[in-house]
Design an enzyme around this catalytic site. Sequence first.
Site, PDB file in Angstrom:
ATOM      1  CB  CYS A  68     105.521  52.140  71.448  1.00 37.20           C
ATOM      2  SG  CYS A  68     104.671  53.422  70.484  1.00 37.20           S
ATOM      3  CG  HIS A  80     106.160  55.367  75.051  1.00 37.76           C
ATOM      4  ND1 HIS A  80     107.195  54.946  74.244  1.00 37.76           N
ATOM      5  CD2 HIS A  80     105.176  55.776  74.215  1.00 37.76           C
ATOM      6  CE1 HIS A  80     106.864  55.098  72.973  1.00 37.76           C
ATOM      7  NE2 HIS A  80     105.639  55.600  72.933  1.00 37.76           N
ATOM      8  CD  GLU A 109     109.828  54.434  76.685  1.00 37.96           C
ATOM      9  OE1 GLU A 109     109.648  54.845  75.530  1.00 37.96           O
ATOM     10  OE2 GLU A 109     109.209  53.465  77.162  1.00 37.96           O
TER      11      GLU A 109
END
Length: 213
Positions: A81, A195, A197
Amino acid sequence: MSVVHIVDYGIGNLYSVSRAIEKAGGEARLTSDAAEIARADRILLPGVGAYEPCISTLRETGLADPVLEFAATGRPFLGICVGMQLLFDYSLEFGRHEGLGLIPGHVAAIPPSDEAGTRKVPHIGWSPLLVPEGRNGWEGTLLDGAEPGVSSAYFVHSFNCVPDDPARRLAEADYAGFAVCAAVEKDNITAFQCHPEKSGPAGLRILENFLRK
């Protein structure tokens, strides 16, 4: 077990990233220690929010130089990011702000509209990852095993990275007719605007590939 040192300069989804690394089979260690960064096998640079607070805080905490020194070692380096955006020469978010200069290029706003119509900014949600024009595929990269146009990732951003060399673009995402730079790669450095994650199986695969580097 592969260890990932996550650069902790007080900004970023540190808990979410740590949990994702562990789910991918690695060990996550948060660090704000320059010596520990220097010894690390691989590091991850996170970041959320606006560019200027991120780059200023990274410098104020004394971690910008250790990050630059680590990048020069050739060991695996992952940015996520705003952690991706910081790698570029500068950003035009709320003025011009100098970055780390690891990848030649800059960061500019996603255009809110074009001849095709109006697009909402920020870009929030899931978008399929695409292979940029001129690239043969993702074999041997952190996207190895992903399916272009099928594997999707989660995005939350208003600004877009613009590498000087288009060959640095590892992946793109179409956002209402605008080609978002979803990932970049330069030598030992890979970074994602999306992202991993928060990107389900596709994101987990990215992190698993990083752990194998």
